[in-house]
Design a protein around this motif. Structure first.
Motif, mmCIF file in Angstrom:
data_model
loop_
_atom_site.group_PDB
_atom_site.id
_atom_site.type_symbol
_atom_site.label_atom_id
_atom_site.label_comp_id
_atom_site.label_asym_id
_atom_site.label_seq_id
_atom_site.Cartn_x
_atom_site.Cartn_y
_atom_site.Cartn_z
ATOM 1 N N ARG A 22 -2.772 10.803 0.695
ATOM 2 C CA ARG A 22 -2.096 10.524 -0.569
ATOM 3 C C ARG A 22 -2.019 9.037 -0.873
ATOM 4 O O ARG A 22 -2.053 8.624 -2.043
ATOM 5 N N PHE A 23 -1.904 8.203 0.144
ATOM 6 C CA PHE A 23 -1.734 6.768 -0.074
ATOM 7 C C PHE A 23 -2.975 5.965 0.272
ATOM 8 O O PHE A 23 -2.963 4.730 0.150
ATOM 9 N N GLY A 24 -4.042 6.620 0.701
ATOM 10 C CA GLY A 24 -5.281 5.926 1.004
ATOM 11 C C GLY A 24 -5.152 4.947 2.148
ATOM 12 O O GLY A 24 -5.700 3.835 2.089
ATOM 13 N N VAL A 25 -4.406 5.338 3.185
ATOM 14 C CA VAL A 25 -4.184 4.460 4.342
ATOM 15 C C VAL A 25 -4.658 5.181 5.602
ATOM 16 O O VAL A 25 -4.949 6.379 5.603
ATOM 17 N N SER A 26 -4.709 4.431 6.709
ATOM 18 C CA SER A 26 -5.134 5.028 7.969
ATOM 19 C C SER A 26 -3.977 5.771 8.629
ATOM 20 O O SER A 26 -2.807 5.616 8.247
ATOM 21 N N ALA A 72 0.820 -1.221 0.000
ATOM 22 C CA ALA A 72 0.000 0.000 0.000
ATOM 23 C C ALA A 72 0.845 1.258 0.000
ATOM 24 O O ALA A 72 0.427 2.300 -0.525
ATOM 25 N N MET A 73 2.053 1.169 0.573
ATOM 26 C CA MET A 73 2.945 2.331 0.675
ATOM 27 C C MET A 73 4.326 1.928 0.173
ATOM 28 O O MET A 73 5.245 1.675 0.965
ATOM 29 N N PRO A 74 4.517 1.832 -1.155
ATOM 30 C CA PRO A 74 5.794 1.384 -1.714
ATOM 31 C C PRO A 74 6.963 2.221 -1.204
ATOM 32 O O PRO A 74 6.870 3.457 -1.117
ATOM 33 N N TYR A 75 8.053 1.544 -0.886
ATOM 34 C CA TYR A 75 9.137 2.128 -0.096
ATOM 35 C C TYR A 75 9.617 3.476 -0.629
ATOM 36 O O TYR A 75 9.520 4.499 0.071
ATOM 37 N N GLU A 76 10.182 3.503 -1.807
ATOM 38 C CA GLU A 76 10.853 4.719 -2.261
ATOM 39 C C GLU A 76 9.862 5.860 -2.473
ATOM 40 O O GLU A 76 10.129 7.005 -2.116
ATOM 41 N N ARG A 77 8.698 5.559 -3.050
ATOM 42 C CA ARG A 77 7.721 6.628 -3.257
ATOM 43 C C ARG A 77 7.200 7.156 -1.922
ATOM 44 O O ARG A 77 7.032 8.371 -1.749
ATOM 45 N N PHE A 78 6.964 6.268 -0.985
ATOM 46 C CA PHE A 78 6.480 6.709 0.316
ATOM 47 C C PHE A 78 7.541 7.515 1.052
ATOM 48 O O PHE A 78 7.249 8.554 1.650
#
Length: 456
Positions: A285-289, A262-268
């Motif tokens: 931005r990442f659609g997470v909690s 859900a949160m790819p390393y480099e982009r996150f």
């Protein structure tokens, strides 16, 4: 100190008789032959360094009476210190010469040995207090400790999840990828159903799940299927003994990989730097909690591309730590509650509000931390919602990269916090619930304090 020509036959004989033993028993205790002891008692031979060392081990008070209090005490203490198995052996003659010729060095060695023993005793007491009933860890604790010791970063899983996450950046593409791995999806409208379960070849999701939780459950199940082999390899190399712990580790690794999908390393990591680790912005931005974003920040420890070193934890309303990791020098207590002065406790009582704190631990390191109380609705009146708080923080030297540091005066006084009351050495804390496990206390009935004892 022992004189090579010191004769002490009368004192040795009196010592043996006072002990109620014969010459054979006395000789065996001192490591001498019976004939040699007889010669010592008859005044035919003087005390040697070896005999003096044996007396120092078994009869230190008698040796002091024979030689004089000060030199005998130094020799006995030095002999004990140099007998420590952590040190290379030193013969009795050399020990005697050191005590006689360099009493200043001898006294420093004795003091260092006493400090070492004191530190070992405090550590043993603290460990005994913490384990409280046995050294065997429960499966949940063993898995939690495994992640902590691994640095909360699992490189092969993280890289594989990054590639999959970039290829499936939204929920619909995750559903397609899961179908490719043999699982369809069905929504269960029953709010009392499990959050997620496998029913044959279908992943059944609770219809009451919010969007970010639903997406995470899909990513978790996709990770468990897509990365079954690397997860099994990590489990095999984990060293965990019990089957329950190994199963829990498997779930934890799938959760870890799900978050990395859900949160790819480099982009996150890049986005987190750009917004100075503003959790709300990252969540959108990442659609997470909020919690998922905090947890992911604590895993950004890829060699050569590490993020800001954060600590992260989650506590319940009773102060129990249910998740924890620290890439900083701050460590969490494995058992018991956290420091009552830490802002995370206040956040647990005030949901949906971010609190910030500038704190200092007993080792002098300062931290900036953010804490937020969260409530997960139960879906109906008869079931209580889940209430807890998450905390994320970094050392103050990274404050420029942490947006929440803007809310504190870092030049001013910091709140003094510790790991837990049983491990905190601060002597003057009014919030102390227990005395430190490695310190003595003084109870003075004539003096009334907020805490009914004084740490000494």
């Amino acid at each position: 100190m022992p004189n090579p020509r010191l004769y002490a036959g009368d004192q040795l004989r009196a010592l043996r008789r006072a002990a109620g033993i014969n010459q054979r028993a006395m000789a065996a205790r001192l490591g001498l032959s019976v004939s040699y002891l007889s010669q010592l008692e008859g005044g035919e031979r003087p005390l040697t360094a070896a005999v003096t060392a044996a007396l120092a081990r078994h009869y230190p008070q008698a040796l002091a009476a024979i030689e004089g209090e000060g030199p005998a005490r130094r020799f006995a203490a030095l002999a004990e210190a140099l007998a420590d198995p952590a040190l290379p052996p030193l013969g009795a003659e050399a020990t005697q010469r050191l005590a006689e010729e360099r009493p200043d060095i001898a006294d420093r060695l004795v003091a260092l040995h006493a400090a070492k023993r004191g530190a070992e005793d405090r550590l043993a007491l603290a460990e005994e207090t913490l384990t409280a009933g046995g050294a065997t860890r429960l499966p949940w604790e063993a898995v939690r400790d495994w992640f902590h010791e691994a640095g909360n970063y699992v490189d092969p899983l993280d890289r594989a999840a990054e590639a999959l996450g970039e290829a499936a950046p939204d929920e619909s593409s995750l559903v397609v990828a899961l179908r490719d791995h043999g699982l369809g999806i069905r929504i269960d409208p029953n709010a009392d159903a499990p959050l997620a379960r496998i029913d044959g070849v279908v992943l059944v999701l609770n219809g009451a799940l919010p969007a970010e939780s639903r997406r995470f459950q899909i990513a978790h199940r996709l990770a468990a299927r897509a990365f079954a082999a690397p997860i099994a390899a990590v489990i095999d190399g984990s060293g965990l003994a019990s089957e329950e712990a190994r199963r829990l580790l498997g779930v934890g690794l799938a959760n870890y990989a799900g978050g990395a999908i859900a949160m790819p390393y480099e982009r996150f990591r890049r986005e987190a730097r750009a917004v100075r680790h503003d959790i709300d912005r990252l969540s959108r931005r990442f659609g997470v909690s909020f919690e998922q974003a905090c947890h992911r920040l604590s895993t950004l420890q890829r060699p050569g591309a590490a993020g800001v070193p954060f600590f992260f934890c989650r506590i319940d309303m009773a102060g129990n730590i249910t998740k924890r990791h620290s890439a900083t020098r701050l460590q969490f207590a494995r058992f018991g509650g956290t420091c009552p002065l830490w802002v995370v406790h206040e956040a647990a009582a005030i949901p949906d509000r971010i609190l910030v704190q500038h704190a200092e631990t007993p080792d002098g390191v300062r931290y900036v931390s953010m804490a937020k109380g969260l409530v997960k609705p139960s879906g109906r009146f008869a079931r209580l919602p889940r209430r807890y708080a998450v905390a994320l923080g970094c050392e103050a030297i990274h404050a420029a990269d942490f947006v929440y540091a803007d809310a504190v005066d870092r030049a001013g006084a910091a709140t003094p916090i510790g790991i837990s009351c049983r491990l905190c050495p601060r002597p003057d804390c009014d919030q102390r619930a227990f005395p430190p496990a490695d310190r003595a206390i003084a109870v003075e009935p004539e003096t009334r304090r907020i805490v009914p004892y004084r740490v000494v």
